[in-house]
Design a protein around this motif. Structure first.
Motif, mmCIF file in Angstrom:
data_model
loop_
_atom_site.group_PDB
_atom_site.id
_atom_site.type_symbol
_atom_site.label_atom_id
_atom_site.label_comp_id
_atom_site.label_asym_id
_atom_site.label_seq_id
_atom_site.Cartn_x
_atom_site.Cartn_y
_atom_site.Cartn_z
ATOM 1 N N GLN A 25 0.834 -1.212 0.000
ATOM 2 C CA GLN A 25 0.000 0.000 0.000
ATOM 3 C C GLN A 25 0.858 1.248 0.000
ATOM 4 N N ARG A 26 1.914 1.252 0.788
ATOM 5 C CA ARG A 26 2.788 2.426 0.843
ATOM 6 C C ARG A 26 3.464 2.649 -0.511
ATOM 7 N N LEU A 27 3.977 1.575 -1.116
ATOM 8 C CA LEU A 27 4.629 1.693 -2.419
ATOM 9 C C LEU A 27 3.629 2.136 -3.483
ATOM 10 N N GLU A 28 2.460 1.530 -3.507
ATOM 11 C CA GLU A 28 1.452 1.876 -4.511
ATOM 12 C C GLU A 28 1.023 3.336 -4.382
ATOM 13 N N ARG A 29 0.862 3.821 -3.167
ATOM 14 C CA ARG A 29 0.519 5.249 -2.974
ATOM 15 C C ARG A 29 1.623 6.149 -3.508
ATOM 16 N N ALA A 30 2.879 5.793 -3.217
ATOM 17 C CA ALA A 30 4.008 6.613 -3.676
ATOM 18 C C ALA A 30 4.125 6.591 -5.193
ATOM 19 N N LEU A 31 3.999 5.413 -5.793
ATOM 20 C CA LEU A 31 4.118 5.311 -7.245
ATOM 21 C C LEU A 31 2.986 6.053 -7.957
ATOM 22 N N THR A 32 1.763 5.876 -7.503
ATOM 23 C CA THR A 32 0.640 6.535 -8.174
ATOM 24 C C THR A 32 0.649 8.047 -7.957
ATOM 25 N N ALA A 33 1.278 8.515 -6.883
ATOM 26 C CA ALA A 33 1.357 9.955 -6.629
ATOM 27 C C ALA A 33 2.485 10.625 -7.413
ATOM 28 N N SER A 34 3.427 9.845 -7.908
ATOM 29 C CA SER A 34 4.580 10.417 -8.612
ATOM 30 C C SER A 34 4.218 10.776 -10.046
ATOM 31 N N PRO A 35 4.400 12.042 -10.442
ATOM 32 C CA PRO A 35 4.116 12.421 -11.824
ATOM 33 C C PRO A 35 5.054 11.746 -12.827
ATOM 34 N N ALA A 36 6.221 11.284 -12.370
ATOM 35 C CA ALA A 36 7.163 10.618 -13.261
ATOM 36 C C ALA A 36 6.696 9.214 -13.635
ATOM 37 N N VAL A 37 5.864 8.610 -12.801
ATOM 38 C CA VAL A 37 5.324 7.281 -13.093
ATOM 39 C C VAL A 37 4.052 7.504 -13.903
ATOM 40 N N VAL A 38 4.143 7.303 -15.206
ATOM 41 C CA VAL A 38 3.021 7.623 -16.091
ATOM 42 C C VAL A 38 2.080 6.448 -16.309
ATOM 43 N N ILE A 65 8.125 4.924 -16.632
ATOM 44 C CA ILE A 65 8.603 6.070 -15.858
ATOM 45 C C ILE A 65 9.353 7.006 -16.795
ATOM 46 N N VAL A 66 9.105 8.300 -16.646
ATOM 47 C CA VAL A 66 9.821 9.299 -17.439
ATOM 48 C C VAL A 66 10.695 10.149 -16.512
ATOM 49 N N ALA A 67 11.792 10.638 -17.074
ATOM 50 C CA ALA A 67 12.708 11.487 -16.311
ATOM 51 C C ALA A 67 13.455 12.391 -17.284
ATOM 52 N N PRO A 68 13.908 13.536 -16.812
ATOM 53 C CA PRO A 68 14.659 14.431 -17.704
ATOM 54 C C PRO A 68 16.071 13.923 -17.990
ATOM 55 N N THR A 69 16.658 13.214 -17.018
ATOM 56 C CA THR A 69 18.022 12.714 -17.186
ATOM 57 C C THR A 69 18.141 11.331 -16.554
ATOM 58 N N LEU A 70 19.208 10.654 -16.900
ATOM 59 C CA LEU A 70 19.495 9.356 -16.298
ATOM 60 C C LEU A 70 19.734 9.506 -14.791
ATOM 61 N N ALA A 71 20.405 10.571 -14.403
ATOM 62 C CA ALA A 71 20.670 10.815 -12.983
ATOM 63 C C ALA A 71 19.366 11.005 -12.206
ATOM 64 N N ALA A 72 18.415 11.704 -12.783
ATOM 65 C CA ALA A 72 17.123 11.897 -12.114
ATOM 66 C C ALA A 72 16.385 10.567 -11.965
ATOM 67 N N TYR A 73 16.446 9.739 -12.999
ATOM 68 C CA TYR A 73 15.809 8.414 -12.917
ATOM 69 C C TYR A 73 16.477 7.582 -11.831
ATOM 70 N N GLU A 74 17.800 7.592 -11.822
ATOM 71 C CA GLU A 74 18.546 6.811 -10.841
ATOM 72 C C GLU A 74 18.233 7.279 -9.414
ATOM 73 N N ALA A 75 18.133 8.579 -9.205
ATOM 74 C CA ALA A 75 17.816 9.106 -7.871
ATOM 75 C C ALA A 75 16.425 8.650 -7.426
ATOM 76 N N MET A 76 15.475 8.646 -8.354
ATOM 77 C CA MET A 76 14.120 8.235 -8.003
ATOM 78 C C MET A 76 14.086 6.756 -7.624
ATOM 79 N N THR A 77 14.687 5.912 -8.453
ATOM 80 C CA THR A 77 14.648 4.480 -8.148
ATOM 81 C C THR A 77 15.445 4.161 -6.883
ATOM 82 N N GLU A 78 16.531 4.861 -6.656
ATOM 83 C CA GLU A 78 17.310 4.650 -5.436
ATOM 84 C C GLU A 78 16.493 4.993 -4.193
#
Length: 170
Positions: A95-108, A123-136
């Motif tokens: 539930q916690r993960l699903e709430r976070a994922l659905t609330a993230s504008p990057a998760v389309v 998932i969309v991101a402006p850069t590879l670093a931004a994607y990596e930070a989100m998944t981390e």
């Protein structure tokens, strides 16, 4: 045991006749079509055509209308398909993960799946670093219960998603 209402609603398929399918196909091709042009295209007068469209909307067959934008024009240079596996499959972690994922504008887009992964997300991101930070962030927070994120990066889109096919069996 009674199944959840959400599952019942998905299994009940609304009956769609030939005119409904023509309307859906026309709106899928051009969501900005006027009711007059739509009625001419499907062979109805404007008023019954409008009533059918409203009925399709009320029944949830038509979920909404949108403009499809080019991701790179919006600064989304990275498009990733992420397979997410849970380390902790408890209801609270999910539930916690699903709430976070659905609330993230990057998760389309996100799907609950079976098999090797528990979720598959676009998932969309402006850069590879931004994607990596989100998944981390998801991997490092034990409250999310994520064990692994397997990423496949989109190199080129050959056929973008532009709606579900209307014709039966398509």
């Amino acid at each position: 045991m009674k199944p959840p209402a959400k599952l019942l609603n998905r299994s009940v398929k609304p009956a769609l006749d030939r005119i409904d399918l023509l309307i859906l196909d026309a709106l899928r091709a051009n969501g900005r079509i006027t009711y007059q042009a739509l009625s001419e295209q499907v062979g109805l007068s404007a008023r019954p055509c409008l009533e059918r469209v409203r009925r399709l909307e009320q029944r949830g067959v038509i979920r909404g209308y949108t403009a499809l934008a080019e991701p790179s024009a919006l600064g989304h240079d990275i498009i990733a398909l992420a397979g997410i596996s849970m380390r902790d499959p408890s209801a609270a972690a999910r539930q916690r993960l699903e709430r976070a994922l659905t609330a993230s504008p990057a998760v389309v887009e996100i799907q609950v799946v079976n098999g090797e992964y528990d979720y598959v997300a676009r998932i969309v991101a402006p850069t590879l670093a931004a994607y990596e930070a989100m998944t981390e962030a998801y991997l490092s927070d034990p409250g999310y219960g994520v064990g692994r994120i397997h990423t496949t990066f989109v190199l080129k889109t050959l056929k973008p998603f532009d709606g579900y096919p209307v014709a039966a069996g398509a």
